[in-house]
Design a protein around this motif. Structure first.
Motif, PDB file in Angstrom:
ATOM      1  N   LEU A   1      73.754  16.381  34.664  1.00 47.78           N
ATOM      2  CA  LEU A   1      72.396  16.680  35.093  1.00 47.78           C
ATOM      3  C   LEU A   1      71.981  18.054  34.574  1.00 47.78           C
ATOM      4  O   LEU A   1      72.818  18.941  34.410  1.00 47.78           O
ATOM      5  N   ALA A   2      70.697  18.205  34.325  1.00 47.39           N
ATOM      6  CA  ALA A   2      70.164  19.488  33.871  1.00 47.39           C
ATOM      7  C   ALA A   2      69.017  19.918  34.772  1.00 47.39           C
ATOM      8  O   ALA A   2      68.320  19.087  35.341  1.00 47.39           O
ATOM      9  N   CYS A   3      68.835  21.209  34.884  1.00 45.98           N
ATOM     10  CA  CYS A   3      67.778  21.770  35.720  1.00 45.98           C
ATOM     11  C   CYS A   3      67.140  22.914  34.946  1.00 45.98           C
ATOM     12  O   CYS A   3      67.829  23.883  34.588  1.00 45.98           O
ATOM     13  N   LYS A   4      65.843  22.795  34.686  1.00 51.67           N
ATOM     14  CA  LYS A   4      65.177  23.825  33.897  1.00 51.67           C
ATOM     15  C   LYS A   4      63.958  24.338  34.656  1.00 51.67           C
ATOM     16  O   LYS A   4      63.152  23.545  35.154  1.00 51.67           O
ATOM     17  N   PRO A   5      63.798  25.628  34.746  1.00 54.14           N
ATOM     18  CA  PRO A   5      62.626  26.195  35.421  1.00 54.14           C
ATOM     19  C   PRO A   5      61.399  26.170  34.517  1.00 54.14           C
ATOM     20  O   PRO A   5      61.511  26.110  33.295  1.00 54.14           O
ATOM     21  N   SER A   6      60.219  26.221  35.146  1.00 58.75           N
ATOM     22  CA  SER A   6      58.965  26.207  34.393  1.00 58.75           C
ATOM     23  C   SER A   6      58.730  27.524  33.653  1.00 58.75           C
ATOM     24  O   SER A   6      57.950  27.582  32.698  1.00 58.75           O
ATOM     25  N   GLU A   7      59.409  28.568  34.092  1.00 60.05           N
ATOM     26  CA  GLU A   7      59.362  29.865  33.405  1.00 60.05           C
ATOM     27  C   GLU A   7      60.678  30.579  33.694  1.00 60.05           C
ATOM     28  O   GLU A   7      61.368  30.217  34.645  1.00 60.05           O
ATOM     29  N   PRO A   8      61.054  31.545  32.898  1.00 63.99           N
ATOM     30  CA  PRO A   8      62.349  32.206  33.110  1.00 63.99           C
ATOM     31  C   PRO A   8      62.467  32.793  34.511  1.00 63.99           C
ATOM     32  O   PRO A   8      61.540  33.417  35.016  1.00 63.99           O
ATOM     33  N   ILE A   9      63.637  32.559  35.106  1.00 66.26           N
ATOM     34  CA  ILE A   9      63.919  33.111  36.426  1.00 66.26           C
ATOM     35  C   ILE A   9      64.696  34.399  36.205  1.00 66.26           C
ATOM     36  O   ILE A   9      65.864  34.366  35.832  1.00 66.26           O
ATOM     37  N   LEU A  10      64.056  35.509  36.411  1.00 64.65           N
ATOM     38  CA  LEU A  10      64.669  36.788  36.071  1.00 64.65           C
ATOM     39  C   LEU A  10      65.397  37.435  37.241  1.00 64.65           C
ATOM     40  O   LEU A  10      66.259  38.274  37.040  1.00 64.65           O
ATOM     41  N   SER A  11      65.052  37.027  38.462  1.00 60.44           N
ATOM     42  CA  SER A  11      65.603  37.734  39.617  1.00 60.44           C
ATOM     43  C   SER A  11      66.338  36.819  40.580  1.00 60.44           C
ATOM     44  O   SER A  11      66.499  37.156  41.738  1.00 60.44           O
ATOM     45  N   ALA A  12      66.793  35.670  40.092  1.00 65.98           N
ATOM     46  CA  ALA A  12      67.513  34.762  40.989  1.00 65.98           C
ATOM     47  C   ALA A  12      68.853  35.359  41.385  1.00 65.98           C
ATOM     48  O   ALA A  12      69.590  35.864  40.545  1.00 65.98           O
ATOM     49  N   ASP A  13      69.149  35.292  42.646  1.00 67.82           N
ATOM     50  CA  ASP A  13      70.447  35.752  43.139  1.00 67.82           C
ATOM     51  C   ASP A  13      71.519  34.698  42.919  1.00 67.82           C
ATOM     52  O   ASP A  13      72.703  35.017  42.817  1.00 67.82           O
ATOM     53  N   ALA A  14      71.093  33.435  42.870  1.00 69.27           N
ATOM     54  CA  ALA A  14      72.034  32.342  42.691  1.00 69.27           C
ATOM     55  C   ALA A  14      71.264  31.067  42.358  1.00 69.27           C
ATOM     56  O   ALA A  14      70.046  30.988  42.570  1.00 69.27           O
ATOM     57  N   MET A  15      71.984  30.094  41.822  1.00 62.83           N
ATOM     58  CA  MET A  15      71.432  28.770  41.579  1.00 62.83           C
ATOM     59  C   MET A  15      72.468  27.753  42.012  1.00 62.83           C
ATOM     60  O   MET A  15      73.661  28.091  42.143  1.00 62.83           O
ATOM     61  N   GLY A  16      72.037  26.523  42.188  1.00 68.62           N
ATOM     62  CA  GLY A  16      73.014  25.539  42.606  1.00 68.62           C
ATOM     63  C   GLY A  16      72.453  24.135  42.653  1.00 68.62           C
ATOM     64  O   GLY A  16      71.314  23.891  42.245  1.00 68.62           O
ATOM     65  N   TRP A  17      73.292  23.244  43.159  1.00 72.71           N
ATOM     66  CA  TRP A  17      72.944  21.830  43.266  1.00 72.71           C
ATOM     67  C   TRP A  17      73.279  21.311  44.663  1.00 72.71           C
ATOM     68  O   TRP A  17      74.256  21.759  45.291  1.00 72.71           O
ATOM     69  N   ALA A  18      72.485  20.356  45.102  1.00 71.24           N
ATOM     70  CA  ALA A  18      72.737  19.641  46.353  1.00 71.24           C
ATOM     71  C   ALA A  18      72.279  18.196  46.147  1.00 71.24           C
ATOM     72  O   ALA A  18      71.716  17.867  45.095  1.00 71.24           O
ATOM     73  N   ARG A  19      72.533  17.350  47.134  1.00 74.92           N
ATOM     74  CA  ARG A  19      72.077  15.965  47.013  1.00 74.92           C
ATOM     75  C   ARG A  19      71.559  15.448  48.339  1.00 74.92           C
ATOM     76  O   ARG A  19      72.009  15.879  49.410  1.00 74.92           O
ATOM     77  N   ASP A  20      70.638  14.513  48.242  1.00 72.46           N
ATOM     78  CA  ASP A  20      70.035  13.886  49.408  1.00 72.46           C
ATOM     79  C   ASP A  20      70.362  12.412  49.418  1.00 72.46           C
ATOM     80  O   ASP A  20      70.227  11.721  48.398  1.00 72.46           O
ATOM     81  N   VAL A  21      70.763  11.943  50.591  1.00 75.49           N
ATOM     82  CA  VAL A  21      70.948  10.521  50.847  1.00 75.49           C
ATOM     83  C   VAL A  21      70.069  10.183  52.039  1.00 75.49           C
ATOM     84  O   VAL A  21      70.105  10.903  53.054  1.00 75.49           O
ATOM     85  N   PRO A  22      69.285   9.097  51.954  1.00 74.86           N
ATOM     86  CA  PRO A  22      68.391   8.763  53.080  1.00 74.86           C
ATOM     87  C   PRO A  22      69.156   8.660  54.393  1.00 74.86           C
ATOM     88  O   PRO A  22      70.225   8.039  54.459  1.00 74.86           O
ATOM     89  N   GLY A  23      68.622   9.300  55.416  1.00 73.43           N
ATOM     90  CA  GLY A  23      69.247   9.241  56.732  1.00 73.43           C
ATOM     91  C   GLY A  23      70.313  10.282  56.972  1.00 73.43           C
ATOM     92  O   GLY A  23      70.867  10.362  58.077  1.00 73.43           O
TER      93      GLY A  23
END
Length: 115
Positions: free
Chosen positions: A20-42
Motif C-alpha cells: 500500500l502507498a500513502c501520498k499527501p496532497s502537499e509535502p508534510i514538513l512538520s509531521a511528528d510521525a506517520m503510520g497505518w491502521a485498519r478498519d473492520v465494520p463493527g
C-alpha cells in the motif's frame, strides 16, 4: 489542509503480498510521525504500524513479522508492505500523520483476502 490518499488495495488470495502507498496532497514538513491502521465494520480502528520523525518504528501484534512500514522521502510517500496475507487481514487500510498532537487520516483503501 493536507490530505492523504492511499492506494494499492485490492483482492488477493491467502498467502499473497500487497504493498500500500500513502501520498499527501502537499509535502508534510512538520509531521511528528506517520503510520497505518485498519478498519473492520463493527470493530474499533486497529493501529498497525508507526514511523516517527526520528525513524523509530513500532508494530502492533497483527503486523509484526508480516508487515513493513517505510517512507520514501524523495517521493514523499509512505508504504506498507504486507506479506502472507490472511482472510482476517480483510479491512480498509488507512494512513495517518501526526502533527501537533493531532492525527490526520486518509479515506482508506480496501484490502480483501480470499481463501
Amino acid at each position: 489542509q493536507v490530505q492523504l490518499v492511499e492506494s494499492g488495495g485490492g483482492v488477493v488470495q491467502t498467502g499473497e503480498s500487497l504493498t500500500l502507498a500513502c501520498k499527501p496532497s502537499e509535502p508534510i514538513l512538520s509531521a511528528d510521525a506517520m503510520g497505518w491502521a485498519r478498519d473492520v465494520p463493527g470493530k474499533e480502528r486497529y493501529w498497525l504500524a508507526h514511523l516517527s520523525r526520528a525513524g523509530t518504528i513500532q508494530y502492533n501484534d497483527a503486523a509484526k513479522g508480516r508487515f513493513t512500514i517505510s517512507r520514501d522521502t524523495a517521493k514523499d510517500t509512505l508504504y506498507l508492505q504486507m506479506s502472507n496475507l490472511r482472510p482476517e487481514d480483510t479491512a480498509t487500510y488507512l494512513c495517518y500523520f501526526q502533527e501537533f498532537g493531532k492525527n490526520t487520516w486518509g479515506p482508506g483503501t480496501q484490502v480483501t483476502v480470499s481463501t
